[in-house]
Design a protein around this motif. Structure first.
Motif, PDB file in Angstrom:
ATOM      1  N   VAL A  27      73.516  41.473  63.295  1.00  0.00           N
ATOM      2  CA  VAL A  27      73.671  42.167  62.409  1.00  0.00           C
ATOM      3  C   VAL A  27      72.353  41.540  61.269  1.00  0.00           C
ATOM      4  CG1 VAL A  27      74.889  42.811  60.053  1.00  0.00           C
ATOM      5  CG2 VAL A  27      75.862  43.000  62.448  1.00  0.00           C
ATOM      6  N   THR A  28      72.145  40.480  61.186  1.00  0.00           N
ATOM      7  CA  THR A  28      71.062  40.002  60.338  1.00  0.00           C
ATOM      8  C   THR A  28      69.770  40.372  60.821  1.00  0.00           C
ATOM      9  OG1 THR A  28      72.553  37.823  59.921  1.00  0.00           O
ATOM     10  CG2 THR A  28      70.119  37.551  59.468  1.00  0.00           C
ATOM     11  N   LEU A  29      69.447  40.439  62.082  1.00  0.00           N
ATOM     12  CA  LEU A  29      68.255  41.011  62.677  1.00  0.00           C
ATOM     13  C   LEU A  29      68.138  42.333  62.231  1.00  0.00           C
ATOM     14  CD1 LEU A  29      67.779  39.591  66.106  1.00  0.00           C
ATOM     15  CD2 LEU A  29      66.478  38.985  64.112  1.00  0.00           C
ATOM     16  N   PHE A  30      69.052  43.296  62.330  1.00  0.00           N
ATOM     17  CA  PHE A  30      69.006  44.342  61.704  1.00  0.00           C
ATOM     18  C   PHE A  30      68.722  44.900  60.305  1.00  0.00           C
ATOM     19  CE2 PHE A  30      71.944  45.752  65.544  1.00  0.00           C
ATOM     20  CZ  PHE A  30      70.754  46.504  66.342  1.00  0.00           C
ATOM     21  N   TYR A  31      69.366  43.844  59.695  1.00  0.00           N
ATOM     22  CA  TYR A  31      69.092  43.757  58.199  1.00  0.00           C
ATOM     23  C   TYR A  31      67.862  43.426  57.815  1.00  0.00           C
ATOM     24  CZ  TYR A  31      68.884  41.042  53.924  1.00  0.00           C
ATOM     25  OH  TYR A  31      68.337  40.568  52.556  1.00  0.00           O
ATOM     26  N   LEU A  32      67.191  42.373  58.539  1.00  0.00           N
ATOM     27  CA  LEU A  32      65.744  41.763  58.227  1.00  0.00           C
ATOM     28  C   LEU A  32      64.677  43.119  58.708  1.00  0.00           C
ATOM     29  CD1 LEU A  32      65.940  38.127  59.288  1.00  0.00           C
ATOM     30  CD2 LEU A  32      65.793  39.338  57.121  1.00  0.00           C
ATOM     31  N   ASN A  33      65.148  43.621  59.780  1.00  0.00           N
ATOM     32  CA  ASN A  33      64.276  44.754  59.997  1.00  0.00           C
ATOM     33  C   ASN A  33      64.530  46.092  59.142  1.00  0.00           C
ATOM     34  OD1 ASN A  33      62.645  46.506  61.793  1.00  0.00           O
ATOM     35  ND2 ASN A  33      64.311  47.382  62.859  1.00  0.00           N
ATOM     36  N   GLU A  34      65.492  46.527  58.705  1.00  0.00           N
ATOM     37  CA  GLU A  34      65.699  47.571  57.715  1.00  0.00           C
ATOM     38  C   GLU A  34      65.053  47.169  56.256  1.00  0.00           C
ATOM     39  OE1 GLU A  34      68.893  50.447  55.958  1.00  0.00           O
ATOM     40  OE2 GLU A  34      69.470  49.581  58.023  1.00  0.00           O
ATOM     41  N   ILE A  35      64.984  45.959  56.175  1.00  0.00           N
ATOM     42  CA  ILE A  35      64.567  45.416  54.503  1.00  0.00           C
ATOM     43  C   ILE A  35      63.060  45.422  54.523  1.00  0.00           C
ATOM     44  CG2 ILE A  35      64.540  43.019  54.411  1.00  0.00           C
ATOM     45  CD1 ILE A  35      66.008  43.216  51.910  1.00  0.00           C
ATOM     46  N   SER A  36      62.255  45.073  55.824  1.00  0.00           N
ATOM     47  CA  SER A  36      61.053  45.134  55.947  1.00  0.00           C
ATOM     48  C   SER A  36      60.429  46.468  55.867  1.00  0.00           C
ATOM     49  CB  SER A  36      60.709  44.326  57.341  1.00  0.00           C
ATOM     50  OG  SER A  36      60.870  43.174  57.245  1.00  0.00           O
ATOM     51  N   ALA A  37      61.209  47.516  56.391  1.00  0.00           N
ATOM     52  CA  ALA A  37      60.987  48.867  56.297  1.00  0.00           C
ATOM     53  C   ALA A  37      61.096  49.510  54.950  1.00  0.00           C
ATOM     54  CB  ALA A  37      61.480  49.552  57.560  1.00  0.00           C
ATOM     55  N   ALA A  38      61.703  49.081  54.050  1.00  0.00           N
ATOM     56  CA  ALA A  38      62.043  49.675  52.829  1.00  0.00           C
ATOM     57  C   ALA A  38      60.901  49.446  51.928  1.00  0.00           C
ATOM     58  CB  ALA A  38      63.459  48.995  52.203  1.00  0.00           C
ATOM     59  N   ALA A  39      60.517  50.663  51.397  1.00  0.00           N
ATOM     60  CA  ALA A  39      59.266  50.686  50.480  1.00  0.00           C
ATOM     61  C   ALA A  39      59.442  50.218  49.080  1.00  0.00           C
ATOM     62  CB  ALA A  39      58.713  52.216  50.541  1.00  0.00           C
ATOM     63  N   SER A  40      60.553  50.647  48.393  1.00  0.00           N
ATOM     64  CA  SER A  40      60.860  50.468  46.914  1.00  0.00           C
ATOM     65  C   SER A  40      61.690  49.210  46.739  1.00  0.00           C
ATOM     66  CB  SER A  40      61.192  51.593  46.250  1.00  0.00           C
ATOM     67  OG  SER A  40      62.394  52.046  46.562  1.00  0.00           O
ATOM     68  N   ILE A  42      64.400  49.645  44.649  1.00  0.00           N
ATOM     69  CA  ILE A  42      65.506  50.021  44.622  1.00  0.00           C
ATOM     70  C   ILE A  42      66.348  50.332  46.342  1.00  0.00           C
ATOM     71  CG2 ILE A  42      66.722  52.263  44.236  1.00  0.00           C
ATOM     72  CD1 ILE A  42      64.864  52.643  41.975  1.00  0.00           C
ATOM     73  N   LYS A  43      65.420  50.667  47.073  1.00  0.00           N
ATOM     74  CA  LYS A  43      65.807  50.765  48.561  1.00  0.00           C
ATOM     75  C   LYS A  43      66.121  49.241  49.111  1.00  0.00           C
ATOM     76  CE  LYS A  43      63.617  55.104  49.806  1.00  0.00           C
ATOM     77  NZ  LYS A  43      62.432  55.561  50.840  1.00  0.00           N
ATOM     78  N   LYS A  44      65.315  48.536  48.851  1.00  0.00           N
ATOM     79  CA  LYS A  44      65.603  47.008  49.350  1.00  0.00           C
ATOM     80  C   LYS A  44      66.938  46.570  48.680  1.00  0.00           C
ATOM     81  CE  LYS A  44      61.091  45.663  50.345  1.00  0.00           C
ATOM     82  NZ  LYS A  44      59.982  44.741  50.486  1.00  0.00           N
ATOM     83  N   THR A  45      67.331  46.789  47.403  1.00  0.00           N
ATOM     84  CA  THR A  45      68.664  46.439  46.888  1.00  0.00           C
ATOM     85  C   THR A  45      69.677  47.180  47.539  1.00  0.00           C
ATOM     86  OG1 THR A  45      67.598  46.131  44.650  1.00  0.00           O
ATOM     87  CG2 THR A  45      69.801  46.339  44.597  1.00  0.00           C
ATOM     88  N   GLY A  46      69.551  48.480  47.756  1.00  0.00           N
ATOM     89  CA  GLY A  46      70.362  49.216  48.591  1.00  0.00           C
ATOM     90  C   GLY A  46      70.977  48.581  49.888  1.00  0.00           C
ATOM     91  N   VAL A  47      69.674  48.151  50.614  1.00  0.00           N
ATOM     92  CA  VAL A  47      69.826  47.464  51.833  1.00  0.00           C
ATOM     93  C   VAL A  47      70.746  46.291  51.855  1.00  0.00           C
ATOM     94  CG1 VAL A  47      68.534  46.503  53.991  1.00  0.00           C
ATOM     95  CG2 VAL A  47      68.051  48.760  52.834  1.00  0.00           C
ATOM     96  N   ILE A  48      70.221  45.403  50.822  1.00  0.00           N
ATOM     97  CA  ILE A  48      71.054  44.271  50.373  1.00  0.00           C
ATOM     98  C   ILE A  48      72.465  44.571  50.344  1.00  0.00           C
ATOM     99  CG2 ILE A  48      71.449  42.167  49.132  1.00  0.00           C
ATOM    100  CD1 ILE A  48      68.318  42.263  48.997  1.00  0.00           C
TER     101      ILE A  48
END
Length: 107
Positions: A27-40, A42-48
């Motif tokens: 799950v942590t790897l999926f999180y790091l992948n998704e947060i790297s792809a987030a552009a703004s 606000i999206k990074k906060t939503g991913v966290i």
């Protein structure tokens, strides 16, 4: 450590080891992948927030199934732990990237 109890059944102990060594890192790897792809931001906060709630849910599902029993309600502490864990993983990723790509041209 008196807030949680792992039952003395071999199946529960094995399940707990699998959850800690396989599921949470995955799950942590999926999180790091998704947060790297987030552009703004606000999206990074939503991913966290999304992944901290997801990890909190996984912990409490394992409590409900009897794999990892909480001795008292610890919802706020677990939420703070997972939020801090994800932030720490993000900091480690940023430090690793800065050391690994030092001297290379960023695209």
């Amino acid at each position: 450590m008196k807030n949680v109890v792992i039952p003395q059944s071999i199946m529960f102990e094995f399940s707990h080891v699998l959850i800690r060594l396989v599921l949470y890192p995955l799950v942590t790897l999926f999180y790091l992948n998704e947060i790297s792809a987030a552009a703004s931001k606000i999206k990074k906060t939503g991913v966290i927030i999304k992944y901290s709630v997801f990890l909190l849910g996984l912990e409490w599902v394992s409590d409900w199934l009897g794999v990892f029993n909480h001795t008292n309600p610890y919802l706020l502490g677990s939420g703070v732990f997972w939020l801090g864990y994800l932030m720490l993983m993000l900091i480690i990723m940023k430090v690793f990237h800065s050391k690994f790509y030092k001297g290379y041209h960023k695209p």
